[in-house]
Each structure stands twice: as structure tokens, then as C-alpha cells.
Design an enzyme around this catalytic site. Structure first.
Site, PDB file in Angstrom:
ATOM      1  N   CYS A   1       0.858  -1.183   0.000  1.00 48.41           N
ATOM      2  CA  CYS A   1       0.000   0.000   0.000  1.00 48.41           C
ATOM      3  C   CYS A   1       0.897   1.237   0.000  1.00 48.41           C
ATOM      4  O   CYS A   1       2.071   1.155  -0.351  1.00 48.41           O
ATOM      5  CB  CYS A   1      -0.980   0.002   1.173  1.00 48.41           C
ATOM      6  SG  CYS A   1      -0.234   0.345   2.773  1.00 48.41           S
ATOM      7  N   ARG A   2       0.380   2.368   0.394  1.00 46.36           N
ATOM      8  CA  ARG A   2       1.161   3.602   0.372  1.00 46.36           C
ATOM      9  C   ARG A   2       2.249   3.610   1.439  1.00 46.36           C
ATOM     10  O   ARG A   2       3.397   3.912   1.171  1.00 46.36           O
ATOM     11  CB  ARG A   2       0.233   4.812   0.550  1.00 46.36           C
ATOM     12  CG  ARG A   2       0.950   6.135   0.525  1.00 46.36           C
ATOM     13  CD  ARG A   2      -0.043   7.294   0.635  1.00 46.36           C
ATOM     14  NE  ARG A   2       0.650   8.551   0.801  1.00 46.36           N
ATOM     15  CZ  ARG A   2       0.977   9.086   1.966  1.00 46.36           C
ATOM     16  NH1 ARG A   2       0.655   8.458   3.087  1.00 46.36           N
ATOM     17  NH2 ARG A   2       1.615  10.228   2.042  1.00 46.36           N
TER      18      ARG A   2
END
Length: 103
Positions: free
Chosen positions: A63-64
Site C-alpha cells: 500500500c502507500r
């Protein structure tokens, strides 16, 4: 929960190892830049699309920053999947990224 560092993922890719990356970010985030070859399933859709994953395949969840992928990793692990959270997420990724439509 199993975890892996961004540098370890990059090294595996560099030596030609097959890695199965599952990106759980939103569509617009992925379009801005993603690791080549990812499978994209946004976190909010994961429970509805997890049937697309193979329980015999190890996945690295991306993810980020590592928070959403941590939640996805915990959820999928509870469902019997072989998953590892990529610590630091795309914020720590230094290698090439693609900016195009993904699955």
C-alpha cells in the site's frame, strides 16, 4: 504477521525471483505509480475479491505506507492465505514504477 522490507522485495525482483505483489491502494493511487506486474485489489473490495487469489501462492501486500497492507495482511492471513506485509509501502519504494491502467 510476516513482514518484509522494501529493499528485500527489490532485491528479489532484481535477481529474477517470481514475486506476487498485491497492491491494496485505491485506483487513483495505483495509476499515479505502481510496481510493474502487480495485482490490484483495493482494500475495500478485498473481502469480495479474495477468491481471485490462490491460497497456495505467497503474496506480498503493498500500500502507500504499510498501514492498509497490514490490515489486508491480517485479514487474508485469517482466511488462510500466505501473505507478507511490505513495511514502508510505496513511500519507501525507490525502483522503477509504471503509470498506467492495472487490473
Amino acid at each position: 504477521m510476516k513482514e518484509i522490507l522494501v529493499e528485500q522485495v527489490q532485491q528479489r525482483i532484481l535477481v529474477g525471483e517470481t514475486v506476487h505483489l498485491l497492491d491494496v491502494r485505491e485506483v487513483d493511487e495505483v495509476q499515479q505509480g505502481h510496481i510493474p506486474g502487480i495485482l490490484h485489489i483495493p482494500l475495500g473490495l478485498l473481502e469480495f475479491r479474495m477468491h481471485e487469489l490462490d491460497k497456495n501462492t505467497p503474496y506480498i501486500i503493498v500500500c502507500r505506507s504499510g498501514a492498509r497492507s497490514g490490515r489486508a495482511t491480517a485479514f487474508l492471513q485469517e482466511q488462510g492465505y500466505d501473505v507478507t506485509n511490505m513495511v514502508g509501502g510505496m513511500l519507501a519504494w525507490q525502483d522503477a514504477m509504471e503509470q498506467e491502467e492495472v487490473q
